[in-house]
Design a protein around this motif. Structure first.
Motif, short mmCIF file in Angstrom:
data_model
loop_
_atom_site.label_atom_id
_atom_site.label_comp_id
_atom_site.label_asym_id
_atom_site.label_seq_id
_atom_site.Cartn_x
_atom_site.Cartn_y
_atom_site.Cartn_z
N ASN A 30 1.94 -6.00 -7.86
CA ASN A 30 2.37 -5.66 -6.50
C ASN A 30 3.11 -6.81 -5.82
O ASN A 30 4.01 -6.59 -5.01
CB ASN A 30 1.16 -5.29 -5.62
N SER A 53 -1.24 7.04 1.90
CA SER A 53 -1.03 6.80 0.47
C SER A 53 -2.40 6.76 -0.22
O SER A 53 -3.43 6.78 0.44
CB SER A 53 -0.28 5.49 0.22
N ARG A 104 -8.43 5.04 -7.36
CA ARG A 104 -7.32 5.81 -6.80
C ARG A 104 -7.69 7.29 -6.62
O ARG A 104 -7.36 7.91 -5.62
CB ARG A 104 -6.09 5.68 -7.71
N LYS A 118 -8.27 -2.58 -6.48
CA LYS A 118 -7.26 -2.81 -7.54
C LYS A 118 -7.68 -3.98 -8.43
O LYS A 118 -8.40 -4.89 -8.01
CB LYS A 118 -5.89 -3.10 -6.91
N GLU A 163 -3.01 -5.47 -11.24
CA GLU A 163 -2.28 -4.63 -10.29
C GLU A 163 -1.81 -5.44 -9.09
O GLU A 163 -0.69 -5.25 -8.60
CB GLU A 163 -3.17 -3.47 -9.82
N GLU A 193 -3.38 4.24 -2.16
CA GLU A 193 -3.40 2.87 -2.68
C GLU A 193 -4.58 2.01 -2.20
O GLU A 193 -4.71 0.87 -2.60
CB GLU A 193 -2.10 2.15 -2.26
N ASN A 250 0.79 -1.23 0.00
CA ASN A 250 0.00 0.00 0.00
C ASN A 250 0.83 1.29 0.00
O ASN A 250 0.31 2.37 0.28
CB ASN A 250 -0.95 -0.01 1.21
N GLY A 251 2.13 1.18 -0.29
CA GLY A 251 2.95 2.37 -0.36
C GLY A 251 3.36 2.94 0.99
O GLY A 251 3.89 4.05 1.07
N ASN A 287 -5.95 -5.69 -0.09
CA ASN A 287 -5.65 -4.27 -0.29
C ASN A 287 -6.40 -3.34 0.64
O ASN A 287 -6.36 -2.13 0.45
CB ASN A 287 -5.90 -3.86 -1.75
#
Length: 714
Positions: free
Chosen positions: A255, A241, A213, A247, A251, A243, A179-180, A206
């Motif tokens: 990831n 983030s 997004r 998704k 994606e 994220e 998730n950044g 996620n």
């Protein structure tokens, strides 16, 4: 090769002021991305589970019912400040119907026993109801991830081993996210090591809180609404983030390109989850008859007692109508429904609690009149039974019952004593972020001056079902502000994204559910201000076949009761307000407009109507209330003309005269619609009721179809 993935950690709009995934949009997005299943895992609640299930089924998507529960650091009963408010997260997914029932028990107990800032579960509760449930380690807020981030691998391992012991190794999964967030990368390293060391499966999730997004910013605004913060506040809650959205499988594989099996495992886990619900099957509570007399025979016996009391003699047409109603009630399985309602109304009357004489379609039942559920003679007023209980349409009957506002709770308390506290609950309802309110919320979060926010909000028309899109079309001033002021445009655009989301849960003013087994056998429970409610709304409860009753508290009944007592005290006269409705002095008050404080007759428009109508019988007042509303209002001049000159009344067809003569040729009542469809269209009363419903709900497609059928009959 086609890539497949299933989102198993998803927050819908029912993670209040936190999740922004509207259920309909979520299911459509999943479908567009080619995924075949999706889970619902709202924070601590199951509010949206049934709505989610039905929407998934409608779109051929497999629904996985779950919840992200809050875990207590000690037991759910411990509530010490700065100790027991440090909560963890844990994902629970129902494998089968047994798992769903256990999930209901867990979530209900988390509110009833464990609530402390949030509804909390503990190890004892999880162990007791673990059958049929799959558990995953959840997000960074899970106890396992938190221990790893604290550098305490052994503590994390011990916690994971406890979950394995509770649910079984095959039913516990380590959850990885991408998730950044830097902390997530660190946690993932420990989680992977843990999974491999303990021999448990891993899945990729996620933690989706919004759809796309680009919804990230409006979601941050939503979090500020929840926490009372502004976007400029440094200490506001934020995800860190953009994220946390739905998704695509591609994606997710990208990831986790170094661990593709964790994405594949989501599909395998989804295949293990198979929950099916049955709708429309009625589940009535047990009603105990005296000496265990057959329930139908007992109802019939009470009805004939009442028939003799109400009418004095058993005329053939009365007996025929009563026997017909009883046969329909028996065939449709609603004998106990009548007895349950009869019993608590009898309790109220026996204890001097004012009860309304009846309202809505239930007043059309002769059986209900005979046993005292209603006090309106359906024969005298030509009311139709099929409008209440249609043998051609399976649906739960619904008596609308008014009680004295001050003593309504006594009746509910009686029902609780009779069926057991755990068999009775009130019903949840949700307040939403409506057009005007959401503008004020968003403007505050964006630090827009109050005066400006107030100005924008007040330009939204005060109408039912108003939306911001409609408001921009209807009010040119609002549209001009939107076009010319960038700040206003930003407020409205974000508001449109959040508009309609549930804002808070509360208790329905009248709804009560009574169940055969304890309520938490069927639905999850919610506790608010010591009131226990269902987590599902009234509509869902009805679809699940549960008995929902409206215990309406009506202040007017209290006022009438007080007036009767005062008359007795001051004049020593016993007034029976449901008898003798023909005193000309009373109708003179209406004709002169002296109706201030009289329910439904006190508005300026209604007073003017009554002065013009000059009512001299109860039927005039009934017609007046029915006519004074949008739609029928157009017929008021015709009704007044007919009232003053009845010999001039005209009918489109001679067959209409016996049906419409009571309203001087005006079609006012739903019963009249049914009689016309029956007598002129050749329909049964049951089928005529279906036409009435379609008309009332403006279902044009149904009406067009019925028009063709009607032509074939004529």
């Amino acid at each position: 090769m086609e890539k497949d993935f299933v989102h198993l950690h998803v927050h819908t709009e029912y993670s209040l002021l936190d999740g922004a995934n509207r259920i309909k949009d979520l299911v459509q997005k999943v479908k567009e991305l080619g995924m075949k299943a999706v889970a619902i895992t709202d924070h601590g609640v199951m509010y949206g589970a049934m709505e989610f299930y039905k929407e998934c089924k409608k779109n051929d998507i497999k629904p996985i019912i779950g919840c992200e529960v809050y875990t207590a650091p000690r037991t759910r009963f411990d509530k010490e400040p700065n100790v027991d408010d440090k909560l963890g997260h844990l994902i629970l997914l129902a494998k089968n119907n047994e798992g769903y029932k256990n999930l209901i028990k867990i979530v209900s107990a988390s509110f009833i026993d464990g609530y402390y800032y949030k509804p909390r579960v503990d190890v004892e509760l999880l162990r007791k109801y673990s059958d049929g449930i799959i558990c995953t380690s959840a997000c960074l807020a899970g106890f396992i991830s938190r221990a790893l981030l604290d550098g305490d691998y052994e503590k994390a391992k011990k916690q994971a081993e406890e979950y394995i012991d509770i649910f079984g190794k095959e039913n516990f999964y380590i959850e990885l996210q991408h998730n950044g967030i830097d902390e997530q990368v660190l946690a993932n390293q420990g989680l992977i090591r843990l999974a491999r060391e303990l021999g448990v499966q891993m899945i990729a999730t996620n933690d989706a809180h919004y759809l796309n997004r680009e919804d990230s910013y409006s979601h941050e605004v939503l979090l500020c609404v929840q926490t009372g913060k502004k976007m400029t506040d440094i200490d506001r809650m934020r995800f860190g983030s953009d994220e946390f959205y739905i998704k695509s499988p591609e994606e997710m594989y990208d990831n986790f390109k170094n661990l593709p099996e964790v994405v594949e495992n989501t599909v395998k886990l989804a295949e293990r989850c198979n929950v099916e619900f049955e709708f429309g099957h009625t589940i009535l509570p047990n009603f105990d008859t005296p000496n265990n007399v057959d329930h139908y025979e007992f109802l019939k016996q009470e009805c004939y007692k009442g028939l003799d009391m109400r009418y004095g003699e058993r005329k053939p047409e009365l007996v025929e109508r009563l026997e017909y109603e009883l046969s329909v009630v028996k065939r449709m399985g609603y004998v106990d429904y009548y007895l349950i309602v009869w019993d608590f109304i009898k309790y109220a009357k026996d204890n001097g609690i004012p009860v309304g004489p009846g309202r809505g379609s239930g007043a059309g039942s002769l059986a209900a009149y005979c046993i005292g559920i209603t006090d309106i003679d359906p024969i005298k007023y030509n009311l139709i039974f099929e409008r209440f209980l249609n043998p051609e349409r399976i649906s739960m009957p619904d008596f609308d019952i008014d009680f004295c506002y001050e003593r309504r709770q006594e009746v509910i308390d009686y029902v609780c004593r009779k069926y057991g506290n755990d068999h009775v609950a009130q019903i949840i309802t949700f307040g939403t972020m409506a057009a005007r309110g959401v503008i004020r919320d968003v403007a505050r979060v964006l630090n827009v001056p109050y005066s400006k926010a107030d100005s924008i909000s007040k330009k939204v028309p005060m109408e039912l079902h108003m939306t911001l899109s409609k408001a921009l079309e209807m009010n040119p001033e609002l549209k001009q502000m939107y076009d010319e002021d960038a700040e206003v445009r930003k407020v409205i655009e974000i508001s449109k994204r959040l508009e309609g989301l549930p804002r808070h849960a509360s208790t329905h003013a009248a709804g009560v559910v009574i169940t055969k087994d304890p309520v938490d056998t069927y639905v999850p429970l919610y506790k608010n201000d010591n009131l226990i409610s269902t987590q599902y709304t009234m509509t869902i409860l009805e679809e699940l076949g549960l008995l929902k009753m409206d215990f309406l508290g009506l202040r007017t009944l209290t006022v009438i009761n007080d007036a009767i007592k005062l008359v007795k005290y001051n004049r020593n006269v016993d007034v029976q307000f449901d008898k003798e409705m023909n005193d000309p002095k009373v109708y003179k008050l209406w004709a002169e407009g002296n109706t201030s404080g009289v329910f439904q007759f006190e508005s300026g428009g209604m007073t003017s109507f009554m002065k013009e109508l000059k009512p001299d019988c109860l039927e005039d007042l009934i017609a007046g209330v029915s006519l004074y509303r949008p739609g029928p209002m157009d017929q008021i001049p015709r009704y007044i003309r007919g009232k003053n000159n009845p010999e001039e009344t005209e009918y489109t067809h001679p067959a209409l005269e016996p049906i419409l003569n009571v309203t001087y040729g005006c079609m006012v009542y739903q019963e009249q619609v049914m009689q016309i469809v029956r007598d002129i269209g050749g329909y049964s009363l049951g089928r005529a009721d279906l036409v009435r419903r379609a008309m009332g709900k403006k279902k044009l497609d149904v009406m067009a179809k019925e028009r063709q059928i009607g032509r074939a009959h004529v």
